[in-house]
Design an enzyme around this catalytic site. Structure first.
Site, PDB file in Angstrom:
ATOM      1  N   TYR A   1       0.844  -1.211   0.000  1.00  0.00           N
ATOM      2  CA  TYR A   1       0.000   0.000   0.000  1.00  0.00           C
ATOM      3  C   TYR A   1       0.870   1.249   0.000  1.00  0.00           C
ATOM      4  O   TYR A   1       0.619   2.196  -0.728  1.00  0.00           O
ATOM      5  CB  TYR A   1      -0.941   0.020   1.220  1.00  0.00           C
ATOM      6  CG  TYR A   1      -1.918   1.173   1.109  1.00  0.00           C
ATOM      7  CD1 TYR A   1      -3.125   1.000   0.436  1.00  0.00           C
ATOM      8  CD2 TYR A   1      -1.612   2.434   1.620  1.00  0.00           C
ATOM      9  CE1 TYR A   1      -3.998   2.058   0.279  1.00  0.00           C
ATOM     10  CE2 TYR A   1      -2.480   3.496   1.461  1.00  0.00           C
ATOM     11  CZ  TYR A   1      -3.677   3.302   0.796  1.00  0.00           C
ATOM     12  OH  TYR A   1      -4.542   4.350   0.633  1.00  0.00           O
TER      13      TYR A   1
ATOM     14  N   ASP B   1       1.487  20.763 -20.627  1.00  0.00           N
ATOM     15  CA  ASP B   1       0.761  19.507 -20.829  1.00  0.00           C
ATOM     16  C   ASP B   1       1.741  18.605 -21.579  1.00  0.00           C
ATOM     17  O   ASP B   1       1.965  18.736 -22.776  1.00  0.00           O
ATOM     18  CB  ASP B   1      -0.534  19.703 -21.612  1.00  0.00           C
ATOM     19  CG  ASP B   1      -1.303  18.384 -21.741  1.00  0.00           C
ATOM     20  OD1 ASP B   1      -0.642  17.319 -21.771  1.00  0.00           O
ATOM     21  OD2 ASP B   1      -2.544  18.411 -21.819  1.00  0.00           O
TER      22      ASP B   1
ATOM     23  N   LYS C   1      -0.077   8.027 -23.507  1.00  0.00           N
ATOM     24  CA  LYS C   1       0.341   8.335 -24.884  1.00  0.00           C
ATOM     25  C   LYS C   1       1.839   8.078 -25.044  1.00  0.00           C
ATOM     26  O   LYS C   1       2.257   6.943 -25.126  1.00  0.00           O
ATOM     27  CB  LYS C   1      -0.017   9.792 -25.220  1.00  0.00           C
ATOM     28  CG  LYS C   1      -1.511  10.016 -25.488  1.00  0.00           C
ATOM     29  CD  LYS C   1      -2.321  10.154 -24.248  1.00  0.00           C
ATOM     30  CE  LYS C   1      -3.708  10.703 -24.499  1.00  0.00           C
ATOM     31  NZ  LYS C   1      -4.512  10.686 -23.264  1.00  0.00           N
TER      32      LYS C   1
HETATM   33  C1  P71 Z   1      -7.083  11.429 -26.703  1.00  0.00           C
HETATM   34  C2  P71 Z   1      -7.158  11.577 -25.246  1.00  0.00           C
HETATM   35  C3  P71 Z   1      -8.163  10.781 -24.470  1.00  0.00           C
HETATM   36  C4  P71 Z   1      -9.450  11.499 -24.585  1.00  0.00           C
HETATM   37  C5  P71 Z   1      -9.792  12.442 -23.645  1.00  0.00           C
HETATM   38  C6  P71 Z   1     -10.945  13.178 -23.807  1.00  0.00           C
HETATM   39  C7  P71 Z   1     -11.724  12.995 -24.939  1.00  0.00           C
HETATM   40  C8  P71 Z   1     -11.403  12.020 -25.857  1.00  0.00           C
HETATM   41  C9  P71 Z   1     -10.264  11.277 -25.686  1.00  0.00           C
HETATM   42  C10 P71 Z   1      -6.244  12.870 -23.454  1.00  0.00           C
HETATM   43  C11 P71 Z   1      -5.500  13.996 -23.057  1.00  0.00           C
HETATM   44  C12 P71 Z   1      -4.726  14.756 -24.001  1.00  0.00           C
HETATM   45  C13 P71 Z   1      -4.070  15.901 -23.597  1.00  0.00           C
HETATM   46  C14 P71 Z   1      -3.283  16.711 -24.547  1.00  0.00           C
HETATM   47  C15 P71 Z   1      -4.869  15.591 -21.373  1.00  0.00           C
HETATM   48  C16 P71 Z   1      -5.541  14.450 -21.727  1.00  0.00           C
HETATM   49  C17 P71 Z   1      -6.319  13.731 -20.679  1.00  0.00           C
HETATM   50  N1  P71 Z   1      -6.376  12.516 -24.720  1.00  0.00           N
HETATM   51  N2  P71 Z   1      -4.153  16.290 -22.301  1.00  0.00           N
HETATM   52  O1  P71 Z   1      -6.401  12.238 -27.338  1.00  0.00           O
HETATM   53  O2  P71 Z   1      -4.620  14.370 -25.281  1.00  0.00           O
HETATM   54  O3  P71 Z   1      -5.633  12.595 -20.291  1.00  0.00           O
HETATM   55  O4  P71 Z   1      -7.191  10.754 -20.982  1.00  0.00           O
HETATM   56  O5  P71 Z   1      -5.279  10.334 -19.429  1.00  0.00           O
HETATM   57  O6  P71 Z   1      -7.241  11.598 -18.658  1.00  0.00           O
HETATM   58  O7  P71 Z   1      -7.692  10.496 -27.232  1.00  0.00           O
HETATM   59  P1  P71 Z   1      -6.395  11.247 -19.835  1.00  0.00           P
END
Ligand code: P71
Length: 457
Positions: free
Chosen positions: A71, A214, A257
């Site tokens: 934990y 970001d 990513k």
């Molecule tokens: C992508 C995503 C995932 C997503 C999120 C919202 C709508 C559709 C798809 C997520 C990102 C991103 C950037 C630049 C923060 C997040 C959130 N992208 N910044 O492109 O591209 O991160 O999904 O891990 O919570 O499909 P998270």
């Protein structure tokens, strides 16, 4: 046209289902014409997102076996903390279960009622957390970013004049930080330049404004800098990543990513007080500060993923050039799409693809549904549905960019998958006059694109 060969070979395979057009017509209808609501099983080539869809390496799978599931104080946490410090250069690290959780905590801590948060274009979850914390997002990206056919090499850059205008209008004390994204997703995966970041740093220092990165796609951005920015051709992607971070005060990151894992995220910073406050928040919303919503094995795979992403430049070259190859196939057939090609995706320009469908009838959504029916490829709407409604007027935002994103998962698909997808989209373009617009039958209040349902008009 050149396809850069994959710098790996395939050791495990996952079968995918081929379906008929009739089957797909039924499946998309049941999904309310929203590709987020399709079952993954019914998708042949899944280009919905590059988020959490990477293939892990043998070393990452091996690392999973070394998860310390204590934990508190898991050894994988300390290894991950050290890896984040080494690769990104920030002093302090707070794990979260994914990117939006880091955005949530940062927004709660840095934004006050009435704050303005400039950014190089919005991202859906980022802007929502800013608004929920009482802030207002202000777009300060260069104008070129809103023009899908403008070939500017760094369309992610911030327009310093727009920053100055905002400071003059609202005062620097209402601007806690600028949200600065690498390889700007909603602009088409467009990079920022080091020159722009340095200029922004000088500007922000003058007014006491933080730069919060970001960091989701910084490795891809570093590759573009190496290829395009004067003075960087001989630097490694690893060094460029660290240099980018060095001009910023901290970051949020979706590790799903560039960091090559299926789940995870983090917040990092140089300010100790901010770190102490963020750790206090993480235990409320995520979990203890030595796991933040990830299991020990998730943290082990993530640390290894971060190291692999920058270990040498072969991987990132293959990754970005694979996306470019896809874009070049569409360029040859005159299919309208965003240029320059982004790092993680090719974005079709639905306004030019379907000029007769009004934006109130969601041309990008119509195109996304049609691509699925034609090819079995799943894409993502990134237009009027994603942009949502203006909280003040209640009207659809009608963004300049009405796009369909074809996103490349990392290390997952091969050249023949891309050839197949491109061929189907080219065929659809030739028959584009048969497509119709859509209207809502169900519209959620927030992040409506995820669960909305539609019917053809
Ligand atoms: C992508 C995503 C995932 C997503 C999120 C919202 C709508 C559709 C798809 C997520 C990102 C991103 C950037 C630049 C923060 C997040 C959130 N992208 N910044 O492109 O591209 O991160 O999904 O891990 O919570 O499909 P998270």
């Amino acid at each position: 046209m050149k396809y850069v060969p994959e710098p790996f070979r395939i050791k495990t395979v996952e079968p995918i289902k081929m379906t008929t057009r009739k089957y797909r017509e039924q499946a998309i209808k049941e999904a309310g014409y929203n590709t987020f609501l399709l079952r993954s099983e019914d998708v042949f080539i899944d280009l919905l997102t590059d988020s959490g869809t990477s293939a892990m390496s043998d070393a990452q799978w091996a690392a999973l076996q070394l998860g310390d599931e204590a934990y508190a104080g898991s050894k994988n946490f300390y290894d991950l903390e050290k890896t984040v410090q080494d690769v990104f250069g920030y002093k302090y690290f707070v794990p979260t279960h994914q990117g939006r959780a880091a955005e949530h905590i940062m927004s709660k801590l840095l934004i006050k009622e009435g704050s303005c948060i400039p950014g190089n274009m919005y991202f859906t979850t980022t802007r929502l957390h800013q608004e929920l914390a009482g802030g207002r997002f202000v777009d300060v990206i260069i104008d070129e970013a809103h023009d899908p056919s403008n070939p500017h090499p760094f369309k992610g850059n911030v327009d310093i004049n727009k920053m100055q205008k905002l400071v003059d209008e609202v005062g620097a004390d209402r601007i806690p930080y600028i949200s600065y994204e690498t390889c700007v997703n909603m602009a088409g995966g467009q990079p920022i330049s080091i020159a722009n970041l340095k200029e922004l740093r000088n500007f922000c220092d003058k007014y006491g404004i933080k730069i919060m990165l970001d960091n989701t796609r910084t490795v891809e951005n570093a590759y573009f800098i190496q290829q395009r920015e004067k003075g960087y051709a001989d630097k490694s992607v690893k060094d460029i990543v660290k240099e980018i971070c060095s001009y910023t005060d901290g970051c949020t990151c979706s590790s799903k990513k560039d960091c090559l894992v299926n789940i995870g995220g983090f917040l990092a910073m140089n300010d100790e007080d901010f770190f102490v406050e963020a750790k206090a928040q993480v235990v409320i919303y995520e979990g203890l500060h030595t796991y933040g919503g990830m299991s020990g094995r998730d943290m082990a795979a993530l640390a290894q993923g971060i190291r692999e992403a920058v270990a040498n430049d072969d991987y990132i070259k293959y990754r970005v050039e694979q996306t470019n190859y896809f874009g070049e196939l569409l360029t040859q057939a005159d299919v309208p799409h965003v240029i320059p090609h982004g790092g993680h995706a090719i974005f079709l320009d639905a306004k030019r693809f379907l000029p007769d469908i009004d934006q109130e009838q969601f041309p990008a959504l119509a195109l996304t549904a049609a691509i699925y029916v034609e090819t079995g490829v799943r894409a993502m709407e990134r237009g009027n549905v994603s942009a949502g409604r203006d909280p003040e007027t209640g009207e659809n935002r009608r963004p300049k960019l009405e796009l369909v994103r074809l996103t490349m998962p990392r290390r997952v698909y091969t050249q023949s998958h891309i050839d197949y997808a491109a061929e189907g989209i080219i065929k659809l373009y030739q028959n584009r006059d048969q497509l119709r617009g859509f209207r809502f039958v169900f519209e959620p209040k927030q992040l409506r694109f995820f669960q909305a349902r539609f019917e053809p008009v």
